[in-house]
Design an enzyme around this catalytic site. Structure first.
Site, mmCIF file in Angstrom:
data_model
loop_
_atom_site.group_PDB
_atom_site.id
_atom_site.type_symbol
_atom_site.label_atom_id
_atom_site.label_comp_id
_atom_site.label_asym_id
_atom_site.label_seq_id
_atom_site.Cartn_x
_atom_site.Cartn_y
_atom_site.Cartn_z
ATOM 1 N N ILE A 19 0.831 -1.200 0.000
ATOM 2 C CA ILE A 19 0.000 0.000 0.000
ATOM 3 C C ILE A 19 0.870 1.257 0.000
ATOM 4 O O ILE A 19 0.530 2.258 -0.635
ATOM 5 C CB ILE A 19 -0.980 0.003 1.191
ATOM 6 C CG1 ILE A 19 -2.041 1.087 1.012
ATOM 7 C CG2 ILE A 19 -0.247 0.192 2.519
ATOM 8 C CD1 ILE A 19 -2.976 0.855 -0.150
ATOM 9 N N SER A 41 11.097 0.051 7.541
ATOM 10 C CA SER A 41 10.490 -1.267 7.473
ATOM 11 C C SER A 41 11.546 -2.281 7.883
ATOM 12 O O SER A 41 12.727 -2.085 7.584
ATOM 13 C CB SER A 41 10.013 -1.574 6.048
ATOM 14 O OG SER A 41 9.682 -2.948 5.911
ATOM 15 N N LYS A 95 -6.003 2.965 7.031
ATOM 16 C CA LYS A 95 -7.177 2.308 7.586
ATOM 17 C C LYS A 95 -6.901 0.824 7.837
ATOM 18 O O LYS A 95 -6.092 0.221 7.121
ATOM 19 C CB LYS A 95 -8.406 2.507 6.686
ATOM 20 C CG LYS A 95 -8.263 1.944 5.263
ATOM 21 C CD LYS A 95 -8.665 0.492 5.168
ATOM 22 C CE LYS A 95 -8.443 -0.075 3.810
ATOM 23 N NZ LYS A 95 -8.599 -1.547 3.750
ATOM 24 N N ASP A 173 -11.301 -5.982 5.800
ATOM 25 C CA ASP A 173 -10.247 -5.039 5.421
ATOM 26 C C ASP A 173 -10.657 -4.256 4.180
ATOM 27 O O ASP A 173 -10.592 -3.020 4.184
ATOM 28 C CB ASP A 173 -8.923 -5.770 5.208
ATOM 29 C CG ASP A 173 -7.808 -4.823 4.800
ATOM 30 O OD1 ASP A 173 -7.273 -4.140 5.682
ATOM 31 O OD2 ASP A 173 -7.497 -4.756 3.596
#
Length: 314
Positions: A19, A41, A95, A173
């Site tokens: 994403i 990350s 989200k 999701d």
């Protein structure tokens, strides 16, 4: 704390998965109000962005970062976001805003305490036809609504085991995107009445859901979510008014038809809209932390009937 509307905000990304690469990085690079400084990350290292193994390492190397976008799986989002807010930085939450409502509410209170901006982002609310849908509904008395949100988990979340783990939400999701549009356009609270949760025997979150809801005014709303849709993906919301008028919102909000006639068909630009909104919030010293879509999911888990589904194989 408000800033000049023309100020360039230095921002970092926490989480550099699909994403972030597909949506956040292009949206930030296209927004003159932000400078993407770095990302972090444990493993991912996309081209063209300095990357660090942790948020702490990134901020130590780049103390100039003023805002952070949290793009991690929801199960770890709360701790990371709270640490980010504690440093006085503005936070954009991918989200859902947390794995639970309690986590989300703590972040909202903590952001207010620290005097920084918190955005609980719902990207589907920025789809091109959502505002026209809201206007059409506001002028009518609704008879019913129907959500059909079906996509292929293997296409959109390849190898992402977290999505079927506790807190990952499974088909909710993507389904929460539909619920974010629903709560934005009806102008009313939404109450869950019934939910059938089809959970694979080797998973902890549903792969399909049928749900019955009503608005506080009694308008029935049905939702059908499926994570095993092949070929054409379906992201649609249908509304029927008591005067016979019909609205169809397709492709996640990019296509709108009213009474069978095309009204809008535009390219998706949700994340550019989200980041423009985030910059406006920072400039005005405000937050946008609406958890209505997450509450619907929580309510579905509370009263939903668990139905065993076949084993999910990646």
């Amino acid at each position: 704390m408000a800033i000049s509307a023309n100020k360039v905000v230095k921002i970092g990304l926490v989480g550099l998965g699909k994403i972030a690469v597909d949506q956040h990085i292009p949206a930030l690079r296209g927004n003159p109000g932000f400078e993407l400084v770095a990302g972090c990350s444990p493993n991912a290292r996309p081209d063209g962005i300095p990357a660090y193994p942790s948020m702490e390492a990134m901020l130590a190397a780049h103390p100039e970062i003023e805002a952070l976008a949290i793009c991690t799986p929801p199960q770890v989002r709360h701790r990371i976001a709270k640490d980010a807010l504690a440093t006085g930085r503005h936070v954009f939450l991918e989200k859902p805003p947390g794995a639970t409502l309690g986590e989300a509410e703590v972040l909202r209170s903590f952001a207010a305490e620290k005097g920084v901006t918190l955005l609980a982002s719902w990207h589907s609310r920025f789809a091109p036809a959502v505002s026209l849908t809201r206007a059409w509904i506001a002028q009518r008395k609704l008879k019913s609504m129907h959500i059909v949100w079906k996509e292929n988990v293997r296409q959109w979340h390849p190898g992402q085991a977290w999505i079927f783990a506790p807190g990952g939400m499974g088909v909710f999701d993507p389904g929460i995107n539909a619920l974010s549009i629903l709560t934005a356009v009806v102008g009313d609270a939404v109450i869950v009445k019934k939910a059938d949760l089809h959970i694979p025997v080797n998973c902890d979150a549903p792969i399909a859901v049928e749900m019955e809801m009503t608005t506080a005014q009694g308008v029935p709303v049905r939702a059908d979510f499926d994570f095993l849709q092949e070929n054409l993906q379906t992201w649609s919301i249908f509304a029927e008014a008591e005067d016979g008028g019909k609205l169809s919102l397709g492709m996640g909000g990019a296509i709108l038809e009213i009474d069978g006639q095309p009204v809008m068909k535009e390219a998706e630009r949700e994340y550019p809209g989200l980041y423009a909104h985030f910059h406006e919030l920072i400039a005005s010293g405000a937050s946008d932390a609406d958890f209505a879509p997450l509450r619907i999911v929580a309510d579905a888990f509370m009263l939903g009937k668990r139905i065993a589904a076949p084993e999910y194989i990646e």
